[in-house]
Design a protein around this motif. Structure first.
Motif, PDB file in Angstrom:
ATOM      1  N   LEU A  38      82.120  34.403  95.632  1.00 39.24           N
ATOM      2  CA  LEU A  38      81.170  33.544  94.935  1.00 39.24           C
ATOM      3  C   LEU A  38      80.344  34.293  93.903  1.00 39.24           C
ATOM      4  CD1 LEU A  38      79.902  31.556  98.037  1.00 39.24           C
ATOM      5  CD2 LEU A  38      81.698  30.903  96.417  1.00 39.24           C
ATOM      6  N   ALA A  39      80.040  35.573  94.182  1.00 42.98           N
ATOM      7  CA  ALA A  39      79.193  36.345  93.267  1.00 42.98           C
ATOM      8  C   ALA A  39      79.340  37.832  93.531  1.00 42.98           C
ATOM      9  CB  ALA A  39      77.736  35.941  93.427  1.00 42.98           C
ATOM     10  N   MET A  40      79.241  38.611  92.448  1.00 41.72           N
ATOM     11  CA  MET A  40      79.188  40.070  92.542  1.00 41.72           C
ATOM     12  C   MET A  40      78.108  40.530  91.562  1.00 41.72           C
ATOM     13  SD  MET A  40      83.116  41.339  93.092  1.00 41.72           S
ATOM     14  CE  MET A  40      83.633  41.110  91.408  1.00 41.72           C
ATOM     15  N   LEU A  41      77.004  41.007  92.115  1.00 49.36           N
ATOM     16  CA  LEU A  41      75.862  41.409  91.293  1.00 49.36           C
ATOM     17  C   LEU A  41      75.643  42.898  91.362  1.00 49.36           C
ATOM     18  CD1 LEU A  41      73.275  38.668  92.343  1.00 49.36           C
ATOM     19  CD2 LEU A  41      75.042  38.546  90.573  1.00 49.36           C
ATOM     20  N   VAL A  42      75.313  43.497  90.234  1.00 51.55           N
ATOM     21  CA  VAL A  42      74.964  44.911  90.169  1.00 51.55           C
ATOM     22  C   VAL A  42      73.448  45.024  90.192  1.00 51.55           C
ATOM     23  CG1 VAL A  42      75.084  47.008  88.776  1.00 51.55           C
ATOM     24  CG2 VAL A  42      77.062  45.467  88.893  1.00 51.55           C
ATOM     25  N   ARG A  43      72.937  45.862  91.072  1.00 49.82           N
ATOM     26  CA  ARG A  43      71.483  46.058  91.155  1.00 49.82           C
ATOM     27  C   ARG A  43      70.992  46.706  89.867  1.00 49.82           C
ATOM     28  NH1 ARG A  43      68.415  49.124  96.154  1.00 49.82           N
ATOM     29  NH2 ARG A  43      66.309  48.415  95.645  1.00 49.82           N
ATOM     30  N   ARG A  44      69.992  46.117  89.279  1.00 51.82           N
ATOM     31  CA  ARG A  44      69.442  46.588  88.007  1.00 51.82           C
ATOM     32  C   ARG A  44      68.509  47.770  88.230  1.00 51.82           C
ATOM     33  NH1 ARG A  44      68.207  40.426  85.958  1.00 51.82           N
ATOM     34  NH2 ARG A  44      70.391  39.887  85.602  1.00 51.82           N
ATOM     35  N   ASP A  45      68.312  48.558  87.184  1.00 53.67           N
ATOM     36  CA  ASP A  45      67.369  49.677  87.259  1.00 53.67           C
ATOM     37  C   ASP A  45      66.004  49.148  87.681  1.00 53.67           C
ATOM     38  OD1 ASP A  45      69.324  51.440  86.418  1.00 53.67           O
ATOM     39  OD2 ASP A  45      68.702  51.391  84.322  1.00 53.67           O
ATOM     40  N   ASP A  46      65.399  49.792  88.650  1.00 55.37           N
ATOM     41  CA  ASP A  46      64.069  49.443  89.160  1.00 55.37           C
ATOM     42  C   ASP A  46      64.011  48.068  89.825  1.00 55.37           C
ATOM     43  OD1 ASP A  46      62.952  51.899  88.278  1.00 55.37           O
ATOM     44  OD2 ASP A  46      62.729  51.069  86.271  1.00 55.37           O
ATOM     45  N   GLU A  47      65.148  47.452  90.140  1.00 57.16           N
ATOM     46  CA  GLU A  47      65.150  46.164  90.841  1.00 57.16           C
ATOM     47  C   GLU A  47      65.000  46.416  92.339  1.00 57.16           C
ATOM     48  OE1 GLU A  47      67.677  42.050  90.700  1.00 57.16           O
ATOM     49  OE2 GLU A  47      68.859  43.899  90.710  1.00 57.16           O
ATOM     50  N   SER A  48      64.089  45.713  92.967  1.00 57.81           N
ATOM     51  CA  SER A  48      63.919  45.848  94.416  1.00 57.81           C
ATOM     52  C   SER A  48      65.085  45.166  95.132  1.00 57.81           C
ATOM     53  CB  SER A  48      62.601  45.223  94.861  1.00 57.81           C
ATOM     54  OG  SER A  48      62.656  43.815  94.734  1.00 57.81           O
ATOM     55  N   LEU A  49      65.289  45.554  96.376  1.00 51.85           N
ATOM     56  CA  LEU A  49      66.326  44.913  97.168  1.00 51.85           C
ATOM     57  C   LEU A  49      66.006  43.433  97.359  1.00 51.85           C
ATOM     58  CD1 LEU A  49      68.947  45.257  98.691  1.00 51.85           C
ATOM     59  CD2 LEU A  49      67.628  45.938 100.692  1.00 51.85           C
ATOM     60  N   ASN A  50      64.742  43.119  97.537  1.00 49.80           N
ATOM     61  CA  ASN A  50      64.309  41.733  97.674  1.00 49.80           C
ATOM     62  C   ASN A  50      64.676  40.923  96.427  1.00 49.80           C
ATOM     63  OD1 ASN A  50      62.938  39.594  99.053  1.00 49.80           O
ATOM     64  ND2 ASN A  50      61.194  39.915  97.701  1.00 49.80           N
ATOM     65  N   GLY A  59      75.962  47.359  99.015  1.00 52.89           N
ATOM     66  CA  GLY A  59      76.254  48.786  99.111  1.00 52.89           C
ATOM     67  C   GLY A  59      76.810  49.327  97.812  1.00 52.89           C
ATOM     68  N   ALA A  60      77.176  50.589  97.851  1.00 53.49           N
ATOM     69  CA  ALA A  60      77.721  51.258  96.671  1.00 53.49           C
ATOM     70  C   ALA A  60      79.146  50.778  96.399  1.00 53.49           C
ATOM     71  CB  ALA A  60      77.721  52.765  96.877  1.00 53.49           C
ATOM     72  N   LEU A  61      79.458  50.608  95.138  1.00 48.14           N
ATOM     73  CA  LEU A  61      80.804  50.298  94.679  1.00 48.14           C
ATOM     74  C   LEU A  61      80.992  51.070  93.382  1.00 48.14           C
ATOM     75  CD1 LEU A  61      83.425  48.656  95.061  1.00 48.14           C
ATOM     76  CD2 LEU A  61      82.355  46.841  93.709  1.00 48.14           C
ATOM     77  N   PRO A  62      81.455  52.329  93.493  1.00 48.51           N
ATOM     78  CA  PRO A  62      81.538  53.186  92.314  1.00 48.51           C
ATOM     79  C   PRO A  62      82.233  52.488  91.149  1.00 48.51           C
ATOM     80  CG  PRO A  62      82.038  54.436  94.276  1.00 48.51           C
ATOM     81  CD  PRO A  62      81.953  52.991  94.690  1.00 48.51           C
ATOM     82  N   PRO A  63      81.689  52.641  89.975  1.00 48.63           N
ATOM     83  CA  PRO A  63      80.640  53.582  89.569  1.00 48.63           C
ATOM     84  C   PRO A  63      79.221  53.054  89.777  1.00 48.63           C
ATOM     85  CG  PRO A  63      81.413  52.413  87.643  1.00 48.63           C
ATOM     86  CD  PRO A  63      82.228  51.910  88.815  1.00 48.63           C
ATOM     87  N   HIS A  64      79.069  51.893  90.399  1.00 45.88           N
ATOM     88  CA  HIS A  64      77.745  51.295  90.595  1.00 45.88           C
ATOM     89  C   HIS A  64      77.103  51.833  91.866  1.00 45.88           C
ATOM     90  CE1 HIS A  64      78.866  48.615  87.383  1.00 45.88           C
ATOM     91  NE2 HIS A  64      79.953  48.274  88.059  1.00 45.88           N
ATOM     92  N   LYS A  65      75.815  52.140  91.788  1.00 45.73           N
ATOM     93  CA  LYS A  65      75.092  52.661  92.946  1.00 45.73           C
ATOM     94  C   LYS A  65      74.844  51.598  93.995  1.00 45.73           C
ATOM     95  CE  LYS A  65      72.704  56.331  90.472  1.00 45.73           C
ATOM     96  NZ  LYS A  65      71.407  56.870  90.066  1.00 45.73           N
ATOM     97  N   CYS A  66      74.671  50.341  93.550  1.00 45.75           N
ATOM     98  CA  CYS A  66      74.404  49.254  94.498  1.00 45.75           C
ATOM     99  C   CYS A  66      74.912  47.932  93.935  1.00 45.75           C
ATOM    100  CB  CYS A  66      72.910  49.160  94.805  1.00 45.75           C
ATOM    101  SG  CYS A  66      72.497  47.937  96.069  1.00 45.75           S
ATOM    102  N   VAL A  67      75.690  47.242  94.758  1.00 46.46           N
ATOM    103  CA  VAL A  67      76.263  45.950  94.407  1.00 46.46           C
ATOM    104  C   VAL A  67      76.018  44.997  95.570  1.00 46.46           C
ATOM    105  CG1 VAL A  67      78.450  44.741  93.998  1.00 46.46           C
ATOM    106  CG2 VAL A  67      78.039  46.944  92.920  1.00 46.46           C
ATOM    107  N   ALA A  68      75.740  43.748  95.277  1.00 48.04           N
ATOM    108  CA  ALA A  68      75.624  42.714  96.305  1.00 48.04           C
ATOM    109  C   ALA A  68      76.698  41.671  96.031  1.00 48.04           C
ATOM    110  CB  ALA A  68      74.246  42.064  96.265  1.00 48.04           C
TER     111      ALA A  68
END
Length: 81
Positions: free
Chosen positions: A38-50, A20-29
């Motif tokens: 264990l991990a905190m990843l920021v969704r990259r531009d044009d990266e699919s959810l898959n 979900g969103a974690l400002p200022p990031h639009k999407c974080v997993a």
């Protein structure tokens, strides 16, 4: 789906993932077990959810096998994934 092996094992062991969103990031997993993030990843531009879930699965594997914890939220883009 073979790529979810670590995610499935984490959840079966009582851990969790969050997307979900974690400002200022639009999407974080994120992935955590009972005692560690264990991990905190920021969704990259044009990266699919898959693709994000595949990277999260790999990051969980790195944490469990090498004690390597990927934190793109606080440390920026990781070259490990």
């Amino acid at each position: 789906m073979a790529w979810t092996n670590y995610i499935e094992a984490l959840i079966e062991d009582g851990g969790d993932i969050t997307i979900g969103a974690l400002p200022p990031h639009k999407c974080v997993a994120t992935a955590a077990d009972a005692s560690n993030c264990l991990a905190m990843l920021v969704r990259r531009d044009d990266e699919s959810l898959n693709a994000l879930l595949k990277r999260l699965d790999k990051a969980i594997g790195l944490a469990w096998s090498n004690d390597t914890f990927v934190d793109e939220v606080n440390e920026g883009v990781s070259d490990l994934l």
